[in-house]
Design a protein around this motif. Structure first.
Motif, PDB file in Angstrom:
ATOM      1  N   UNK A  43     -12.352  49.689 -26.305  1.00 56.68           N
ATOM      2  CA  UNK A  43     -11.595  50.918 -26.066  1.00 56.68           C
ATOM      3  C   UNK A  43     -12.554  52.056 -25.717  1.00 56.68           C
ATOM      4  N   UNK A  44     -13.688  52.098 -26.412  1.00 56.55           N
ATOM      5  CA  UNK A  44     -14.691  53.133 -26.134  1.00 56.55           C
ATOM      6  C   UNK A  44     -15.177  53.035 -24.700  1.00 56.55           C
ATOM      7  N   UNK A  45     -15.299  51.804 -24.202  1.00 55.72           N
ATOM      8  CA  UNK A  45     -15.766  51.588 -22.844  1.00 55.72           C
ATOM      9  C   UNK A  45     -14.654  51.792 -21.809  1.00 55.72           C
ATOM     10  N   UNK A  46     -13.423  51.906 -22.294  1.00 55.94           N
ATOM     11  CA  UNK A  46     -12.301  52.012 -21.373  1.00 55.94           C
ATOM     12  C   UNK A  46     -11.947  50.680 -20.751  1.00 55.94           C
ATOM     13  N   UNK A  47     -12.322  49.594 -21.421  1.00 58.54           N
ATOM     14  CA  UNK A  47     -12.091  48.255 -20.884  1.00 58.54           C
ATOM     15  C   UNK A  47     -10.749  47.697 -21.335  1.00 58.54           C
ATOM     16  N   UNK A  48     -10.261  46.732 -20.587  1.00 57.98           N
ATOM     17  CA  UNK A  48      -9.031  46.031 -20.939  1.00 57.98           C
ATOM     18  C   UNK A  48      -9.328  45.151 -22.158  1.00 57.98           C
ATOM     19  N   UNK A  49      -8.452  45.187 -23.169  1.00 59.62           N
ATOM     20  CA  UNK A  49      -8.661  44.393 -24.373  1.00 59.62           C
ATOM     21  C   UNK A  49      -8.666  42.893 -24.083  1.00 59.62           C
ATOM     22  N   UNK A  50      -8.041  42.491 -22.990  1.00 58.34           N
ATOM     23  CA  UNK A  50      -7.977  41.076 -22.630  1.00 58.34           C
ATOM     24  C   UNK A  50      -9.126  40.655 -21.712  1.00 58.34           C
ATOM     25  N   UNK A  51     -10.075  41.562 -21.457  1.00 62.03           N
ATOM     26  CA  UNK A  51     -11.228  41.254 -20.602  1.00 62.03           C
ATOM     27  C   UNK A  51     -12.188  40.367 -21.381  1.00 62.03           C
ATOM     28  N   UNK A  52     -12.118  39.072 -21.138  1.00 61.53           N
ATOM     29  CA  UNK A  52     -12.899  38.108 -21.914  1.00 61.53           C
ATOM     30  C   UNK A  52     -14.400  38.354 -21.833  1.00 61.53           C
ATOM     31  N   UNK A  53     -14.915  38.597 -20.642  1.00 61.63           N
ATOM     32  CA  UNK A  53     -16.357  38.784 -20.463  1.00 61.63           C
ATOM     33  C   UNK A  53     -16.880  39.963 -21.286  1.00 61.63           C
ATOM     34  N   UNK A  54     -16.199  41.085 -21.193  1.00 65.06           N
ATOM     35  CA  UNK A  54     -16.656  42.273 -21.918  1.00 65.06           C
ATOM     36  C   UNK A  54     -16.418  42.141 -23.417  1.00 65.06           C
ATOM     37  N   UNK A  55     -15.353  41.444 -23.794  1.00 64.79           N
ATOM     38  CA  UNK A  55     -15.068  41.241 -25.217  1.00 64.79           C
ATOM     39  C   UNK A  55     -16.131  40.359 -25.857  1.00 64.79           C
ATOM     40  N   UNK A  56     -16.535  39.311 -25.157  1.00 69.89           N
ATOM     41  CA  UNK A  56     -17.581  38.423 -25.673  1.00 69.89           C
ATOM     42  C   UNK A  56     -18.904  39.176 -25.790  1.00 69.89           C
ATOM     43  N   UNK A  57     -19.215  39.996 -24.791  1.00 72.48           N
ATOM     44  CA  UNK A  57     -20.450  40.781 -24.837  1.00 72.48           C
ATOM     45  C   UNK A  57     -20.435  41.730 -26.039  1.00 72.48           C
ATOM     46  N   UNK A  58     -19.296  42.365 -26.284  1.00 67.43           N
ATOM     47  CA  UNK A  58     -19.177  43.277 -27.416  1.00 67.43           C
ATOM     48  C   UNK A  58     -19.349  42.519 -28.729  1.00 67.43           C
ATOM     49  N   UNK A  59     -18.826  41.303 -28.801  1.00 61.22           N
ATOM     50  CA  UNK A  59     -18.955  40.493 -30.012  1.00 61.22           C
ATOM     51  C   UNK A  59     -20.406  40.092 -30.256  1.00 61.22           C
ATOM     52  N   UNK A  60     -21.111  39.742 -29.184  1.00 63.74           N
ATOM     53  CA  UNK A  60     -22.510  39.348 -29.304  1.00 63.74           C
ATOM     54  C   UNK A  60     -23.400  40.519 -29.731  1.00 63.74           C
ATOM     55  N   UNK A  61     -23.006  41.729 -29.354  1.00 65.65           N
ATOM     56  CA  UNK A  61     -23.807  42.912 -29.645  1.00 65.65           C
ATOM     57  C   UNK A  61     -23.271  43.699 -30.847  1.00 65.65           C
ATOM     58  N   UNK A  62     -22.427  43.053 -31.626  1.00 68.50           N
ATOM     59  CA  UNK A  62     -21.781  43.718 -32.758  1.00 68.50           C
ATOM     60  C   UNK A  62     -22.810  44.267 -33.740  1.00 68.50           C
ATOM     61  N   UNK A  63     -22.599  45.507 -34.170  1.00 68.56           N
ATOM     62  CA  UNK A  63     -23.495  46.169 -35.123  1.00 68.56           C
ATOM     63  C   UNK A  63     -22.780  46.315 -36.471  1.00 68.56           C
ATOM     64  N   UNK A  64     -23.197  45.576 -37.509  1.00 70.52           N
ATOM     65  CA  UNK A  64     -22.557  45.657 -38.827  1.00 70.52           C
ATOM     66  C   UNK A  64     -22.546  47.069 -39.406  1.00 70.52           C
ATOM     67  N   UNK A  65     -23.465  47.915 -38.969  1.00 70.02           N
ATOM     68  CA  UNK A  65     -23.504  49.283 -39.483  1.00 70.02           C
ATOM     69  C   UNK A  65     -22.256  50.077 -39.089  1.00 70.02           C
ATOM     70  N   UNK A  66     -21.512  49.584 -38.095  1.00 68.55           N
ATOM     71  CA  UNK A  66     -20.316  50.294 -37.642  1.00 68.55           C
ATOM     72  C   UNK A  66     -19.068  49.898 -38.424  1.00 68.55           C
ATOM     73  N   UNK A  67     -19.178  48.897 -39.310  1.00 66.84           N
ATOM     74  CA  UNK A  67     -17.995  48.388 -40.003  1.00 66.84           C
ATOM     75  C   UNK A  67     -17.342  49.420 -40.916  1.00 66.84           C
ATOM     76  N   UNK A  68     -18.086  50.436 -41.296  1.00 66.26           N
ATOM     77  CA  UNK A  68     -17.529  51.454 -42.180  1.00 66.26           C
ATOM     78  C   UNK A  68     -16.876  52.608 -41.447  1.00 66.26           C
ATOM     79  N   UNK A  69     -16.831  52.563 -40.130  1.00 66.44           N
ATOM     80  CA  UNK A  69     -16.238  53.641 -39.337  1.00 66.44           C
ATOM     81  C   UNK A  69     -14.754  53.782 -39.679  1.00 66.44           C
ATOM     82  N   UNK A  70     -14.315  54.943 -40.147  1.00 68.35           N
ATOM     83  CA  UNK A  70     -12.904  55.155 -40.504  1.00 68.35           C
ATOM     84  C   UNK A  70     -11.933  54.858 -39.358  1.00 68.35           C
ATOM     85  N   UNK A  71     -12.409  54.983 -38.118  1.00 69.43           N
ATOM     86  CA  UNK A  71     -11.543  54.733 -36.967  1.00 69.43           C
ATOM     87  C   UNK A  71     -11.050  53.287 -36.934  1.00 69.43           C
ATOM     88  N   UNK A  72     -11.785  52.392 -37.562  1.00 72.12           N
ATOM     89  CA  UNK A  72     -11.409  50.984 -37.546  1.00 72.12           C
ATOM     90  C   UNK A  72     -10.191  50.700 -38.419  1.00 72.12           C
TER      91      UNK A  72
END
Length: 212
Positions: A43-72
């Protein structure tokens, strides 16, 4: 010990898992946060949630430090996470993260929608948490209002039913209880009673008094 908590009763489930982990001195992971974090990045990137390529990239680059973000924690992010979690390749990327977390001493409590069936099929204890959808909608509305957000209970109920339908019928890791899971209906339980009920299940299994 690994304790798996699954089920459609999302409201209060993460708190239950956290409290259970605190009771036993284990680590806790609300696995829904992982998918919410991926959805948030898309959503931050303005990408389609069903965009497999970008979703996989986001998953691979996941930062655990962001898990506490209230927005989640927002209802919108929960709905977005359900869409992202239905992408098979995204799920594959995140399976290892969850399994490594579960295997790290001294023990772990993981909650989500496929922990006992897919992520940790050999978990020592599996609890499947359910509650009446209307009760879940009411609780979620109260939580949202507690965060200062507007909440339409009827819309929340419709979203809950739609998400359950989507998750129960997705082709990969559908929402369903493991054959050896213990049912916990918290429709009429507050969080304290729910925690006590979960502890009773764990202790009964450990003592060999409870078998599916």
């Amino acid at each position: 010990m690994i304790i798996a908590i699954d089920g459609p009763a999302a409201s209060g489930k993460g708190t239950l898992g956290k409290r259970l982990a605190q009771h036993y001195g284990y680590r806790h992971l609300d696995t829904g946060v992982i998918y919410r974090a991926v959805a948030h990045e898309l959503i931050r990137q303005g990408a389609d949630l069903a965009d497999e390529t970008r979703a996989v990239r986001a998953a691979l680059e996941l930062d655990p430090d962001t898990f506490g973000d209230p927005a989640l924690k927002s209802q919108t992010m929960g709905e977005a996470a359900s869409v992202v979690s239905a992408i098979p390749k995204v799920r594959l990327v995140l399976v290892d993260f969850q399994r490594q977390f579960a295997m790290t001493p001294p023990g772990a409590v993981l909650d989500g929608r496929d922990i006992g069936t897919v992520i940790c099929p050999d978990a020592d204890v599996k609890i499947f948490v359910v509650a009446d959808p209307k009760v879940r909608a009411r609780r979620r509305a109260l939580e949202a209002r507690g965060r200062g957000e507007e909440a339409d209970e009827a819309k929340i109920l419709a979203d809950i039913l739609a998400r359950d339908e989507r998750d129960q019928n997705r082709p990969v890791a559908p929402l369903k209880p493991a054959k050896d899971a213990y049912l916990l209906d918290n429709s009429k339980l507050d969080i304290e009673a729910g925690v006590r009920a979960a502890i009773d299940i764990v202790e009964a299994v450990r003592a060999g008094r409870l078998r599916v």
